[in-house]
Design a protein around this motif. Structure first.
Motif, mmCIF file in Angstrom:
data_model
loop_
_atom_site.group_PDB
_atom_site.id
_atom_site.type_symbol
_atom_site.label_atom_id
_atom_site.label_comp_id
_atom_site.label_asym_id
_atom_site.label_seq_id
_atom_site.Cartn_x
_atom_site.Cartn_y
_atom_site.Cartn_z
ATOM 1 N N GLU A 137 1.399 -1.139 0.096
ATOM 2 C CA GLU A 137 0.021 0.097 -0.459
ATOM 3 C C GLU A 137 1.120 0.873 0.368
ATOM 4 O O GLU A 137 0.460 2.120 -0.558
ATOM 5 C CB GLU A 137 -1.116 -0.094 1.560
ATOM 6 C CG GLU A 137 -2.161 -1.280 1.086
ATOM 7 C CD GLU A 137 -3.020 -0.771 2.047
ATOM 8 O OE1 GLU A 137 -3.369 -0.421 2.627
ATOM 9 O OE2 GLU A 137 -3.813 -2.153 2.068
ATOM 10 N N TYR A 167 0.607 4.180 -3.019
ATOM 11 C CA TYR A 167 0.106 5.758 -2.104
ATOM 12 C C TYR A 167 1.464 6.628 -2.793
ATOM 13 O O TYR A 167 1.133 8.097 -3.485
ATOM 14 C CB TYR A 167 -0.243 5.722 -0.698
ATOM 15 C CG TYR A 167 -1.685 5.308 -0.945
ATOM 16 C CD1 TYR A 167 -2.427 6.732 -0.879
ATOM 17 C CD2 TYR A 167 -1.623 4.572 -0.159
ATOM 18 C CE1 TYR A 167 -4.126 6.195 -0.498
ATOM 19 C CE2 TYR A 167 -3.148 4.157 0.532
ATOM 20 C CZ TYR A 167 -4.339 4.824 0.289
ATOM 21 O OH TYR A 167 -5.693 4.983 -0.036
ATOM 22 N N GLN A 180 -5.426 13.030 4.972
ATOM 23 C CA GLN A 180 -5.383 11.684 5.252
ATOM 24 C C GLN A 180 -5.589 11.542 6.655
ATOM 25 O O GLN A 180 -5.717 11.893 7.545
ATOM 26 C CB GLN A 180 -3.718 10.764 5.396
ATOM 27 C CG GLN A 180 -3.729 9.675 5.840
ATOM 28 C CD GLN A 180 -2.402 8.473 5.993
ATOM 29 O OE1 GLN A 180 -1.234 9.223 5.687
ATOM 30 N NE2 GLN A 180 -1.768 7.899 7.502
ATOM 31 N N LEU A 225 1.227 8.206 4.621
ATOM 32 C CA LEU A 225 0.958 7.854 3.323
ATOM 33 C C LEU A 225 1.044 9.108 1.764
ATOM 34 O O LEU A 225 0.888 8.774 0.931
ATOM 35 C CB LEU A 225 -0.764 6.988 3.090
ATOM 36 C CG LEU A 225 -0.336 6.043 3.387
ATOM 37 C CD1 LEU A 225 -1.900 5.612 3.759
ATOM 38 C CD2 LEU A 225 0.505 4.733 3.080
ATOM 39 N N PRO A 230 -6.997 5.463 4.189
ATOM 40 C CA PRO A 230 -6.602 4.069 3.875
ATOM 41 C C PRO A 230 -7.627 3.402 4.791
ATOM 42 O O PRO A 230 -7.715 2.934 6.143
ATOM 43 C CB PRO A 230 -5.562 4.232 4.698
ATOM 44 C CG PRO A 230 -5.257 5.544 5.323
ATOM 45 C CD PRO A 230 -6.589 6.237 4.802
ATOM 46 N N ALA A 287 -8.052 3.164 -0.640
ATOM 47 C CA ALA A 287 -7.807 1.510 0.239
ATOM 48 C C ALA A 287 -9.053 0.422 1.405
ATOM 49 O O ALA A 287 -9.462 1.359 2.133
ATOM 50 C CB ALA A 287 -6.177 1.659 0.163
#
Length: 249
Positions: free
Chosen positions: A25, A29, A43, A51, A91, A120
């Motif tokens: 991941e 990203y 985020q 990320l 995420p 995600a």
């Protein structure tokens, strides 16, 4: 989201399976956010992991209820002005919320027109989804409610988020040991070709579209335009007697 739920992801991401997922991941990203430009990026969730590290946006802020977050806030009611954000990353937030659609609606509110959100989610149509259905659901990430991809696409369409990119990832079985993860690593390379919808995680990139205003012009009537007088068209007379008679008058 309770404090206990905030701590669980950090503990699980320290396990072999969590580290494996995080490496995939983070790579995705890093590549996705590098191409997004603007002034503000947020985020939501996973405050202990950056990320947005590859982003070139000046203001990058991590939002969560945990104390380690730069901004503590409920995702369903963000203290951010409408139409002010260039990028939001989500995420694994939607699967662990009682109202994921409201979170997505709130994200849409704060995004500028043409701004981007990168999501995600765990995929229920995968080996990870089988573990989620038949396994113990008391621990992260199996305690969440996995959202299938078509449903999330429908939510995005309803909110004016146009899907611009996406992919599947993490095709290996959710093994607990690092040894078994190594044995199944070949599935990661073959997954996109042989079972492209069965990745344990999927990513979606969406752009906020706003319908533009179309100026409606009045329909001008042709009657308002002045008519031009037409010049008389001379006619040729073939009767010589008629020409002579007209000239004698």
């Amino acid at each position: 989201m309770s404090e206990r739920d905030d701590l669980q992801p950090a503990k699980w991401l320290a396990t072999p399976l969590g580290r494996y997922l995080l490496s995939l991941e983070q790579a995705y990203y890093d590549k996705a956010v590098a191409d997004v430009f603007g002034y503000n990026a947020f985020q939501l969730g996973l405050p202990g992991i950056d990320l947005l590290r590859a982003s070139r946006i000046a203001l990058r802020c991590r939002v969560d209820l945990a104390e380690s977050a730069a901004m503590r806030a409920d995702f369903r009611d963000l203290p951010i002005a409408s139409n002010s954000v260039d990028l939001v990353v989500l995420p694994h937030v939607l699967e662990f919320s009682d109202n994921p659609h409201q979170i997505l609606r709130e994200v849409t509110r704060v995004l500028l027109p043409e701004a981007r959100v990168i999501i995600a989610c765990f995929n229920p149509w995968s080996l990870w989804g089988l573990r989620w259905v038949f396994g113990q659901k008391a621990r992260y990430p199996w305690s969440g409610r996995f959202i299938n991809l078509p449903r999330l696409k429908d939510w995005c369409a309803l909110l004016g988020l146009e899907i611009s990119a996406g992919r599947m990832s993490c095709y290996v079985p959710p093994c607990a040991s690092e040894k078994w993860l190594g044995h199944f690593e070949f599935m990661e390379a073959a997954g996109d070709r042989w079972w492209p919808i069965a990745g344990g995680v999927y990513f979606l990139q969406a752009v906020k579209r706003v319908r533009g205003m179309r100026l409606i012009m009045p329909k001008w009537s042709e009657r308002m335009a002045p008519k031009k007088d037409l010049a008389p068209v001379p006619k040729k007379v073939h009767d010589e007697d008629a020409v002579t008679a007209r000239g004698m008058q």
